[in-house]
Enzyme design. Structure first.
Site, PDB file in Angstrom:
ATOM      1  N   ARG A 172      -4.814   3.738 -15.733  1.00  0.00           N
ATOM      2  CA  ARG A 172      -5.159   4.598 -14.594  1.00  0.00           C
ATOM      3  C   ARG A 172      -6.075   5.727 -14.588  1.00  0.00           C
ATOM      4  O   ARG A 172      -6.699   5.900 -14.085  1.00  0.00           O
ATOM      5  CB  ARG A 172      -4.078   3.998 -14.102  1.00  0.00           C
ATOM      6  CG  ARG A 172      -3.618   3.363 -13.528  1.00  0.00           C
ATOM      7  CD  ARG A 172      -1.860   3.085 -12.439  1.00  0.00           C
ATOM      8  NE  ARG A 172      -2.541   3.462 -11.515  1.00  0.00           N
ATOM      9  CZ  ARG A 172      -2.389   4.318 -10.619  1.00  0.00           C
ATOM     10  NH1 ARG A 172      -2.609   5.672 -11.684  1.00  0.00           N
ATOM     11  NH2 ARG A 172      -2.491   4.833  -9.610  1.00  0.00           N
ATOM     12  N   GLU A 206       3.839  -6.896   1.614  1.00  0.00           N
ATOM     13  CA  GLU A 206       3.276  -7.467   0.663  1.00  0.00           C
ATOM     14  C   GLU A 206       3.234  -6.177  -0.613  1.00  0.00           C
ATOM     15  O   GLU A 206       2.248  -5.350  -1.273  1.00  0.00           O
ATOM     16  CB  GLU A 206       1.855  -8.077   0.476  1.00  0.00           C
ATOM     17  CG  GLU A 206       1.527  -9.160   1.074  1.00  0.00           C
ATOM     18  CD  GLU A 206       0.127  -9.793   1.378  1.00  0.00           C
ATOM     19  OE1 GLU A 206      -0.338  -8.505   0.769  1.00  0.00           O
ATOM     20  OE2 GLU A 206       0.040  -9.943   2.005  1.00  0.00           O
ATOM     21  N   PRO A 207       4.674  -5.231  -1.090  1.00  0.00           N
ATOM     22  CA  PRO A 207       4.297  -4.299  -1.247  1.00  0.00           C
ATOM     23  C   PRO A 207       4.331  -4.541  -2.558  1.00  0.00           C
ATOM     24  O   PRO A 207       4.808  -5.424  -3.443  1.00  0.00           O
ATOM     25  CB  PRO A 207       5.998  -3.499  -1.323  1.00  0.00           C
ATOM     26  CG  PRO A 207       6.907  -4.493  -0.700  1.00  0.00           C
ATOM     27  CD  PRO A 207       5.632  -5.558  -0.259  1.00  0.00           C
ATOM     28  N   GLY A 266       1.277  -1.128  -0.111  1.00  0.00           N
ATOM     29  CA  GLY A 266      -0.345  -0.110   0.104  1.00  0.00           C
ATOM     30  C   GLY A 266       0.732   1.931  -0.303  1.00  0.00           C
ATOM     31  O   GLY A 266       0.123   2.792  -0.659  1.00  0.00           O
ATOM     32  N   CYS A 302     -12.225   5.126 -29.026  1.00  0.00           N
ATOM     33  CA  CYS A 302     -13.473   6.376 -28.821  1.00  0.00           C
ATOM     34  C   CYS A 302     -14.053   6.092 -27.783  1.00  0.00           C
ATOM     35  O   CYS A 302     -15.285   6.167 -27.675  1.00  0.00           O
ATOM     36  CB  CYS A 302     -14.701   5.668 -30.052  1.00  0.00           C
ATOM     37  SG  CYS A 302     -12.999   4.850 -31.747  1.00  0.00           S
ATOM     38  N   ARG A 312       3.472  -1.253  -5.476  1.00  0.00           N
ATOM     39  CA  ARG A 312       3.698   0.168  -6.467  1.00  0.00           C
ATOM     40  C   ARG A 312       5.277   0.256  -6.417  1.00  0.00           C
ATOM     41  O   ARG A 312       5.692   1.005  -7.091  1.00  0.00           O
ATOM     42  CB  ARG A 312       2.143   0.611  -6.166  1.00  0.00           C
ATOM     43  CG  ARG A 312       2.184   2.079  -7.102  1.00  0.00           C
ATOM     44  CD  ARG A 312       1.262   3.280  -6.246  1.00  0.00           C
ATOM     45  NE  ARG A 312       0.627   2.406  -5.772  1.00  0.00           N
ATOM     46  CZ  ARG A 312      -0.786   2.591  -6.631  1.00  0.00           C
ATOM     47  NH1 ARG A 312      -0.758   3.332  -8.355  1.00  0.00           N
ATOM     48  NH2 ARG A 312      -2.286   1.899  -6.531  1.00  0.00           N
ATOM     49  N   TYR A 346       0.831  -1.191 -12.093  1.00  0.00           N
ATOM     50  CA  TYR A 346      -0.753  -1.394 -13.198  1.00  0.00           C
ATOM     51  C   TYR A 346      -1.236  -0.701 -13.861  1.00  0.00           C
ATOM     52  O   TYR A 346      -2.035  -0.249 -14.747  1.00  0.00           O
ATOM     53  CB  TYR A 346      -1.572  -0.799 -12.339  1.00  0.00           C
ATOM     54  CG  TYR A 346      -1.375  -1.671  -9.983  1.00  0.00           C
ATOM     55  CD1 TYR A 346      -2.137  -2.729  -9.843  1.00  0.00           C
ATOM     56  CD2 TYR A 346      -0.606  -0.491  -9.218  1.00  0.00           C
ATOM     57  CE1 TYR A 346      -1.887  -3.356  -8.887  1.00  0.00           C
ATOM     58  CE2 TYR A 346      -0.385  -1.512  -7.829  1.00  0.00           C
ATOM     59  CZ  TYR A 346      -1.206  -2.155  -7.342  1.00  0.00           C
ATOM     60  OH  TYR A 346      -0.570  -3.090  -6.037  1.00  0.00           O
TER      61      TYR A 346
HETATM   62  N1  LLP Z   1      -1.249  -6.934  -0.765  1.00  0.00           N
HETATM   63  C1  LLP Z   1      -3.071  -6.887  -0.804  1.00  0.00           C
HETATM   64  C2  LLP Z   1      -3.793  -7.948   0.030  1.00  0.00           C
HETATM   65  C3  LLP Z   1      -3.751  -6.191  -1.848  1.00  0.00           C
HETATM   66  O1  LLP Z   1      -4.501  -6.602  -2.166  1.00  0.00           O
HETATM   67  C4  LLP Z   1      -2.565  -5.163  -3.122  1.00  0.00           C
HETATM   68  C5  LLP Z   1      -3.344  -4.425  -3.279  1.00  0.00           C
HETATM   69  C6  LLP Z   1      -0.709  -5.176  -2.579  1.00  0.00           C
HETATM   70  C7  LLP Z   1      -0.771  -6.077  -1.120  1.00  0.00           C
HETATM   71  C8  LLP Z   1       0.009  -4.374  -2.472  1.00  0.00           C
HETATM   72  O2  LLP Z   1      -0.233  -2.849  -3.194  1.00  0.00           O
HETATM   73  P1  LLP Z   1       0.858  -2.078  -3.408  1.00  0.00           P
HETATM   74  O3  LLP Z   1       1.724  -2.099  -2.593  1.00  0.00           O
HETATM   75  O4  LLP Z   1       0.915  -1.992  -4.780  1.00  0.00           O
HETATM   76  O5  LLP Z   1       0.042  -0.400  -3.041  1.00  0.00           O
HETATM   77  N2  LLP Z   1      -4.959  -0.819  -9.755  1.00  0.00           N
HETATM   78  C9  LLP Z   1      -4.856  -0.164  -8.647  1.00  0.00           C
HETATM   79  C10 LLP Z   1      -4.516  -0.403  -7.551  1.00  0.00           C
HETATM   80  C11 LLP Z   1      -4.908  -1.769  -7.053  1.00  0.00           C
HETATM   81  C12 LLP Z   1      -3.952  -2.245  -5.508  1.00  0.00           C
HETATM   82  C13 LLP Z   1      -5.033  -3.395  -5.238  1.00  0.00           C
HETATM   83  N3  LLP Z   1      -4.657  -4.030  -4.347  1.00  0.00           N
HETATM   84  C14 LLP Z   1      -4.050   0.918  -9.509  1.00  0.00           C
HETATM   85  O6  LLP Z   1      -3.317   1.692 -10.294  1.00  0.00           O
HETATM   86  O7  LLP Z   1      -3.308   2.054  -8.226  1.00  0.00           O
END
Ligand code: LLP
Length: 430
Positions: free
Chosen positions: A322, A283-284, A249, A354, A286, A383
């Site tokens: 996005r 769980e990173p 996150g 379109c 992004r 993403y």
């Molecule tokens: N763990 C779980 C259970 C998750 O659902 C997610 C992301 C992550 C880890 C990784 O999160 P991050 O570190 O990447 O923030 N498509 C959207 C983002 C959706 C994220 C969904 N879950 C976007 O383009 O912003």
């Protein structure tokens, strides 16, 4: 909108002494020549740097960094992180298969997600993964039954919904009471005690994930504090608890964001979990791969309409969803370094699909652009390619990985013949 990108991306002179954007030591136009446009490309150096920041920030804790494959599931990307020692956070059988194919050991894989099917649970059990993050009582019951059937015990954590608003886009917030994710905090103690009695599962601990693109530490602090209190309470009751999975996150800077540093994020996690003295997982997604990627596109036309100037490019919402889905804005850089004295003017950068949603940027200040010129969208490693589709019969874009002076195509552009070959005509149309 700032143009700050990771150091691996910089304007430098190429062989002809023209100053162009480079990915590490490779001029972007040379990749465009090889792959055609649009394409994604990733910098290995950025991935190594970002992974290193997480590892350093968590030094002194027993933390496993599980790269969230959903951010970018290209095999070479996964493998790059696996080489650095990363585990994987997967949410489907497909992701699990890709993690394994990329060389992630099963004992470093956590499986998240609200809708794991019977087939997926069975497959992951056979693989011998580290942990299932269970998100509901019915999932717990099903997993227990499948494991018993196989004569196995499934290592599990219960995913807590801590009811915290993550101050992010509504569509990517996951830790509020009404979100579909996790199990309400107050329901955990009873279910945890029940799980401890199930013969088909081994209780490892609790899991948490409150959302994505979080640019403040406070939601993490609130959520983790709640989970740590809960963990202490469960341990106090003599229940087994050896691991906390704190999810992903952490946000990145798309231009106007000021996310906390990885170092401060790590320090917060260490501080909040110190009194538990247990294993951690994070769980990173992004924050590991977002800053490592560009989407490179070519200007097709310039179009004046009313008071607006449209820069029509050959990438579209199907290649990078996005902006259309979340109103996200990515930095846009002309690949040829603009003259700093050139006047900047507001333009709308749009794709050919379109739909009006096919807009990458509105009123973006850009130097004068010409048809045929390349534009790179930054912070596009996460993403981006994973959310692409073939809408409007546009082939999925290729991806390239750069390491120093080397460039590798890590996914070919889909071919039209390939797309046609997957279609079937029913008899009655023959
Ligand atoms: N763990 C779980 C259970 C998750 O659902 C997610 C992301 C992550 C880890 C990784 O999160 P991050 O570190 O990447 O923030 N498509 C959207 C983002 C959706 C994220 C969904 N879950 C976007 O383009 O912003």
């Amino acid at each position: 909108m700032s143009d700050r990108l990771h150091d691996a991306f910089a304007y430098r002179a190429d062989e002809d002494n023209t100053r162009v954007l480079h990915v590490e030591d490779v001029p972007v136009p040379s990749i465009a020549q090889r792959l055609g446009t649009p394409f994604y490309c990733y910098a290995s150096a950025t991935m190594v740097d970002l992974y290193g920041r997480f590892a350093a920030a968590l030094e002194g804790t027993r933390a496993l960094i599980c790269y969230a494959l959903k951010a970018n599931d290209n095999l070479a990307v996964i493998q790059s992180f696996a080489r650095l020692g990363a585990g994987a956070d997967v949410v489907s059988e497909g992701e699990l298969r890709f993690a394994r194919a990329a060389g992630v050991p099963a004992e470093r894989i956590v499986f998240s997600g609200v809708g794991k099917t019977e087939a997926e649970l069975a497959f992951a059990l056979d693989e011998g993964i580290l942990q299932f993050n269970v998100e509901s009582a019915p999932e717990l019951a099903r997993l227990n039954a499948i494991a018993l059937d196989k004569g196995l015990r499934a290592p599990i954590a219960l995913r807590v919904n801590p009811d915290v608003a993550a101050a992010t886009h509504d569509k990517v917030s996951t830790g509020r009471r009404h979100d579909k994710f996790g199990i309400a905090l107050e329901r955990i103690p009873a279910l945890y005690a029940e799980a401890a009695r199930l013969p088909g599962v081994t209780l490892m601990g609790l899991a948490l994930h409150i959302g994505s693109q979080i640019t403040e530490l406070s939601p993490f602090e609130t959520a983790i504090t709640r989970v740590v209190e809960l963990a202490l309470r469960l341990k106090g009751q003599g229940l087994p608890l050896t691991r906390l999975d704190l999810g992903g996150g952490l946000g990145i800077d798309y231009g106007d964001d000021r996310p906390p540093s990885v170092k401060d994020y790590g320090a917060l996690l260490s501080r909040l979990t110190a009194k538990l003295d247990i294993e951690l997982a994070i769980e990173p997604g992004r924050a590991l791969i977002g800053p490592a990627g560009l989407l490179v596109t070519r200007v097709v036309y310039l179009k004046e309409a009313g008071d607006r100037t449209f820069v029509i490019v050959d990438a579209a919402m199907n290649d990078m969803l996005r902006p259309a889905l979340y109103g996200a804005e990515h930095p846009a850089l002309p690949v040829a370094e603009p003259d700093p004295r050139a006047p900047q003017g507001p333009v709308d950068i749009v794709g050919p699909v379109c739909e009006s949603a096919d807009t990458f940027a509105r009123d973006r200040l850009m130097p004068p652009l010409q048809p045929g010129e390349l534009i790179a969208f930054g912070q596009a490693g996460a993403y981006g390619a994973v959310m692409a589709s073939s809408y409007n019969r546009r082939p999925l874009v290729p991806e390239a990985l750069v390491k120093g002076t080397a460039v590798a195509t890590i996914r070919e552009r889909w071919g039209y013949a390939e797309m046609l070959a997957r279609e079937r005509r029913p008899d009655w149309l023959a």
